[in-house]
Design an enzyme around this catalytic site. Structure first.
Site, PDB file in Angstrom:
ATOM      1  N   THR A 144       0.817  -1.218   0.000  1.00 20.78           N
ATOM      2  CA  THR A 144       0.000   0.000   0.000  1.00 20.78           C
ATOM      3  C   THR A 144       0.854   1.273   0.000  1.00 20.78           C
ATOM      4  O   THR A 144       1.880   1.347   0.671  1.00 20.78           O
ATOM      5  CB  THR A 144      -0.915   0.000   1.241  1.00 20.78           C
ATOM      6  N   GLU A 167      -6.403  -6.186   3.828  1.00 23.04           N
ATOM      7  CA  GLU A 167      -6.460  -7.314   2.872  1.00 23.04           C
ATOM      8  C   GLU A 167      -7.523  -7.071   1.806  1.00 23.04           C
ATOM      9  O   GLU A 167      -8.112  -8.005   1.285  1.00 23.04           O
ATOM     10  CB  GLU A 167      -6.760  -8.643   3.586  1.00 23.04           C
ATOM     11  N   GLY A 168      -7.739  -5.813   1.500  1.00 26.43           N
ATOM     12  CA  GLY A 168      -8.714  -5.456   0.466  1.00 26.43           C
ATOM     13  C   GLY A 168     -10.056  -5.123   1.081  1.00 26.43           C
ATOM     14  O   GLY A 168     -10.605  -5.925   1.845  1.00 26.43           O
TER      15      GLY A 168
HETATM   16  C1  LIG Z   1      -4.101  -1.385  10.463  1.00 26.63           C
HETATM   17  C2  LIG Z   1      -3.766  -1.608   9.018  1.00 26.63           C
HETATM   18  C3  LIG Z   1      -2.753  -2.495   8.671  1.00 26.63           C
HETATM   19  C4  LIG Z   1      -2.376  -2.654   7.323  1.00 26.63           C
HETATM   20  N1  LIG Z   1      -1.331  -3.483   7.010  1.00 26.63           N
HETATM   21  C5  LIG Z   1      -0.864  -3.484   5.730  1.00 26.63           C
HETATM   22  C6  LIG Z   1       0.339  -4.182   5.389  1.00 26.63           C
HETATM   23  O1  LIG Z   1       0.962  -4.854   6.228  1.00 26.63           O
HETATM   24  N2  LIG Z   1       0.806  -4.099   4.106  1.00 26.63           N
HETATM   25  C7  LIG Z   1       0.159  -3.376   3.143  1.00 26.63           C
HETATM   26  O2  LIG Z   1       0.643  -3.337   2.013  1.00 26.63           O
HETATM   27  N3  LIG Z   1      -0.997  -2.723   3.438  1.00 26.63           N
HETATM   28  C8  LIG Z   1      -1.512  -2.754   4.700  1.00 26.63           C
HETATM   29  N4  LIG Z   1      -2.659  -2.067   5.007  1.00 26.63           N
HETATM   30  C9  LIG Z   1      -3.327  -1.299   3.966  1.00 26.63           C
HETATM   31  C10 LIG Z   1      -4.634  -1.893   3.503  1.00 26.63           C
HETATM   32  O3  LIG Z   1      -4.415  -3.048   2.734  1.00 26.63           O
HETATM   33  C11 LIG Z   1      -5.355  -0.789   2.731  1.00 26.63           C
HETATM   34  O4  LIG Z   1      -5.760   0.185   3.684  1.00 26.63           O
HETATM   35  C12 LIG Z   1      -6.534  -1.277   1.935  1.00 26.63           C
HETATM   36  O5  LIG Z   1      -6.144  -2.133   0.891  1.00 26.63           O
HETATM   37  C13 LIG Z   1      -7.326  -0.109   1.339  1.00 26.63           C
HETATM   38  O6  LIG Z   1      -6.481   0.796   0.731  1.00 26.63           O
HETATM   39  P1  LIG Z   1      -6.612   2.371   1.090  1.00 26.63           P
HETATM   40  O7  LIG Z   1      -6.645   2.492   2.553  1.00 26.63           O
HETATM   41  O8  LIG Z   1      -5.556   3.111   0.368  1.00 26.63           O
HETATM   42  O9  LIG Z   1      -8.020   2.797   0.547  1.00 26.63           O
HETATM   43  P2  LIG Z   1      -8.384   3.260  -0.937  1.00 26.63           P
HETATM   44  O10 LIG Z   1      -7.691   2.416  -1.935  1.00 26.63           O
HETATM   45  O11 LIG Z   1      -8.210   4.722  -1.019  1.00 26.63           O
HETATM   46  O12 LIG Z   1      -9.924   2.943  -0.910  1.00 26.63           O
HETATM   47  C14 LIG Z   1     -10.793   3.703  -0.015  1.00 26.63           C
HETATM   48  C15 LIG Z   1     -12.159   3.116  -0.007  1.00 26.63           C
HETATM   49  O13 LIG Z   1     -12.715   3.231  -1.310  1.00 26.63           O
HETATM   50  C16 LIG Z   1     -13.646   2.200  -1.519  1.00 26.63           C
HETATM   51  N5  LIG Z   1     -13.324   1.527  -2.792  1.00 26.63           N
HETATM   52  C17 LIG Z   1     -12.108   1.281  -3.317  1.00 26.63           C
HETATM   53  N6  LIG Z   1     -12.228   0.643  -4.491  1.00 26.63           N
HETATM   54  C18 LIG Z   1     -13.561   0.482  -4.714  1.00 26.63           C
HETATM   55  C19 LIG Z   1     -14.330  -0.105  -5.744  1.00 26.63           C
HETATM   56  N7  LIG Z   1     -13.766  -0.708  -6.795  1.00 26.63           N
HETATM   57  N8  LIG Z   1     -15.684  -0.058  -5.643  1.00 26.63           N
HETATM   58  C20 LIG Z   1     -16.263   0.531  -4.580  1.00 26.63           C
HETATM   59  N9  LIG Z   1     -15.596   1.105  -3.569  1.00 26.63           N
HETATM   60  C21 LIG Z   1     -14.259   1.062  -3.625  1.00 26.63           C
HETATM   61  C22 LIG Z   1     -13.555   1.248  -0.330  1.00 26.63           C
HETATM   62  O14 LIG Z   1     -14.614   1.521   0.554  1.00 26.63           O
HETATM   63  C23 LIG Z   1     -12.230   1.626   0.302  1.00 26.63           C
HETATM   64  O15 LIG Z   1     -12.210   1.360   1.701  1.00 26.63           O
HETATM   65  C24 LIG Z   1      -3.079  -1.954   6.327  1.00 26.63           C
HETATM   66  C25 LIG Z   1      -4.138  -1.096   6.680  1.00 26.63           C
HETATM   67  C26 LIG Z   1      -4.475  -0.919   7.991  1.00 26.63           C
HETATM   68  C27 LIG Z   1      -5.591   0.036   8.330  1.00 26.63           C
END
Ligand SMILES: Cc1cc2nc3c(=O)[nH]c(=O)nc-3n(C[C@H](O)[C@H](O)[C@H](O)COP(=O)(O)OP(=O)(O)OC[C@H]3O[C@@H](n4cnc5c(N)ncnc54)[C@H](O)[C@@H]3O)c2cc1C
Length: 395
Positions: A136, A371-372
């Protein structure tokens, strides 16, 4: 789940495994957690070491890692059976079995060269060390193939990495991790490569990002961070295929773990409902409470079916991406609903920190994003429905 005779139950050896893990959690892990702070996310070192010895002796060590490299080499279904029990402790949402079963390195490392496996994975499995996976970025995590802008440029016998990763779990407590970076220009999954990066490499700095759980993930900054060519994992430009493999596999035990928390919460709520009286009768005798209990049990059973189906398909070598997404959405959302209902049944007690419900309630909230996000997994399921319609869907 055996298919000869269509038995809708786990085979004997997995039922036995379930009992072994359940007993270990009840007699070893939960008592060890008892004296700790409500929000502790690790056991004291000496306690952990002692319990890790016992877990190894019981065959519960790095359950997903190959036997020849020091793990227990379990099938995905067996991993789910373990995950469902291992989450049933106060810190279990993010520290399964309180760390006593070790930490599996990301499965993509097993796709590495024998030297990479020997250098990185084997010592990690042996020591029970943590690792991190950095996908991410500030530009987004839900659609990482398009969002990744961290880049790596080859310079002689090294790759030079520049960019920023966010929300990377365990980065500050791991010796090494996997980092995905773009090695050829453009957007999309082509051109993303995968590197093993050691913590402490010059040019890599970290800072914690405070979140809803007490175990904070990190922001990682790469400024001319140089790693040797030998640390490229898999083929150059094919890193996203590796990421997909890690993500899809990981979703299934991830879903199983949330299911375990839902079951543990329901146990607490049932016990309370049977013992608490209001208005002259037990809570358990009131239909409003019974329906909350019943709905929770029904949803847990449905989620377990989805988890087992995904794991079973994976173990047979069948396509299981859609099933993994369905299981992930339903199990994580179910767990959130169940813990919410259980808190309601316990009233004020439900939100005290003496019980684990309020912690699970908070931490489960992440599970619908990490995890998505749920929306992306629903998209995976919907895409398959639409594709199958075009191909002459027949169900
Ligand atoms: C505590 C924590 C631990 C984590 N650990 C890791 C890690 O170890 N390694 C790592 O790589 N990542 C990690 N992550 C990141 C996590 O995988 C991402 O937060 C997640 O994949 C969502 O990405 P984003 O937060 O950038 O949200 P964005 O990509 O900005 O998306 C925001 C929101 O938009 C909506 N959305 C997105 N796409 C669509 C769609 N196609 N249709 C409808 N709605 C949609 C969803 O509601 C989503 O929540 C972690 C996150 C947290 C909070």
């Amino acid at each position: 789940m055996t298919m000869d005779g269509w038995a809708w139950e786990l085979p004997d050896e997995l039922q036995q495994l379930r009992k072994v893990v359940r007993d270990f959690m009840r007699h070893e892990v939960r008592p060890a957690e008892e004296p700790l702070d409500f929000d502790a996310y690790e056991l004291p070192h000496d306690v952990l070491e002692d319990l890790q010895k016992k877990a190894r002796a019981a065959g519960l060590w790095c359950v997903a890692s190959p036997v020849e490299h020091g793990g227990s080499g379990m099938s995905l279904l067996a991993q789910c059976v373990v995950a469902e029990q291992a989450s049933q402790c106060r810190m279990g949402a993010y520290t399964p079995a309180a760390g006593t079963f070790g930490w599996d390195p990301p499965n993509v490392i097993w796709k590495g060269t024998p030297e990479q496996i020997e250098r990185y994975a084997v010592p990690t499995v042996a020591s029970g060390g943590k690792t991190f996976v950095a996908i991410t970025e500030p530009s987004g995590g839900a659609d990482p193939a398009r969002a990744i802008t961290t880049n790596a440029v080859q310079d002689g016998d090294e790759w030079v990495i520049n960019g920023t990763k966010v929300f990377i779990s365990a980065a500050d407590s791991s010796d090494w991790g996997i980092v995905f970076a773009r090695t050829s220009p453009g957007k999309g999954r082509q051109g993303i490569s995968c590197f093993v990066v050691e913590r402490g490499t010059p040019g890599l700095t970290m800072r914690p990002i405070p979140v809803i759980r007490s175990w904070y993930p990190c922001e990682l900054s790469f400024v001319d961070c140089r790693v040797p060519n030998d640390n490229l994992l898999g083929e150059e430009g094919r890193g996203f295929d590796l990421a997909q493999e890690w993500l899809v596999h990981g979703r299934v035990p991830y879903a199983a773990a949330t299911l375990g928390i839902a079951s543990a919460a329901l146990d607490i709520a049932i016990e309370h409902a049977v013992n608490r009286e209001t208005f002259g009768s037990r809570l358990a005798d009131k239909q409003a409470i019974q329906w909350m209990l019943a709905d929770s049990e029904i949803e847990i059973r449905a989620a377990r079916g989805l988890v087992y189906e995904a794991a079973w398909r994976a173990d047979l070598g069948r396509e299981f991406k859609v099933e993994a997404s369905a299981a992930k959405v339903y199990a994580t959302e179910t767990a959130g609903r169940v813990v919410d209902r259980c808190i309601q049944i316990l009233g004020g007690l439900g939100v005290t920190k003496e019980l684990p419900l309020e912690r699970w309630y908070r931490e489960l909230r992440i599970k619908r994003i990490g995890e998505g996000p749920s929306e992306v997994h629903r998209m995976v399921v919907a895409r398959e429905l639409i594709r199958s319609e075009a191909a002459g869907r027949d169900r």
